[in-house]
Design an enzyme around this catalytic site. Structure first.
Site, mmCIF file in Angstrom:
data_model
loop_
_atom_site.group_PDB
_atom_site.id
_atom_site.type_symbol
_atom_site.label_atom_id
_atom_site.label_comp_id
_atom_site.label_asym_id
_atom_site.label_seq_id
_atom_site.Cartn_x
_atom_site.Cartn_y
_atom_site.Cartn_z
ATOM 1 C CB SER A 25 -1.055 -0.127 1.125
ATOM 2 O OG SER A 25 -0.209 0.299 2.208
ATOM 3 C CE LYS A 65 -2.583 2.017 4.935
ATOM 4 N NZ LYS A 65 -2.410 0.957 3.945
#
Length: 153
Positions: A25, A65
């Site tokens: 990701s 993230k």
């Protein structure tokens, strides 16, 4: 090369924490299998800021993230372009060819939270799905990729 990370871990086990990236990701910034050092104290006195790479406790374990918006911001994605408070955000780590046609929001980021996205938007489960992340769940800021060495595959 491993002397610096080892010294940091020995100097204060609460200063940094080793974390392994488990997903794609955050590509191309971080690859699955990369090993990171995370500053566990980074947010004791101030909340995360835009652009920070953060580690937090998610429903599926530890996640990494990028913070793209903070409390009070309005965030949207229009045709793949991230907008914060109505202004397009330059994102050098995101390949625009992989986000064309994506839409989200607009949504206001509530107090005490941050809005996080993966750099690999097409293959990231992030705040678009699970909502803003409470700052209390953020466990640290990525300070170093130590394996493989930066610049090495």
């Amino acid at each position: 090369m491993l002397v610096v990370p080892a010294a940091l871990l020995v100097a204060g086990t609460l200063l940094v924490e080793p974390v392994r990236v488990e997903s794609t990701s955050m590509e191309p910034t971080l690859l699955a299998g990369d090993h990171l050092l995370v500053d566990d104290r980074a947010y004791r006195d101030a909340p995360p800021g835009r652009g920070d790479l953060v580690v937090f406790d998610g429903s599926d374990g530890t996640l990494v993230k990028r913070v793209v918006a903070v409390a009070g911001d309005t965030v949207a994605i229009e045709d793949g372009v991230l907008e914060v408070d109505g202004r397009a955000v330059e994102e050098p780590a995101v390949d625009p060819r992989t986000v064309d046609g994506m839409y989200f929001g607009p949504a206001r980021v509530p107090d005490g939270t941050v809005f996080v996205l993966g750099d690999n938007r097409r293959h990231s489960v992030d705040s678009r799905q699970f909502g803003p992340v409470p700052v209390t769940k953020v466990t640290g800021r990525v300070i170093l990729r130590w394996w493989p060495r930066p610049g090495r595959p």
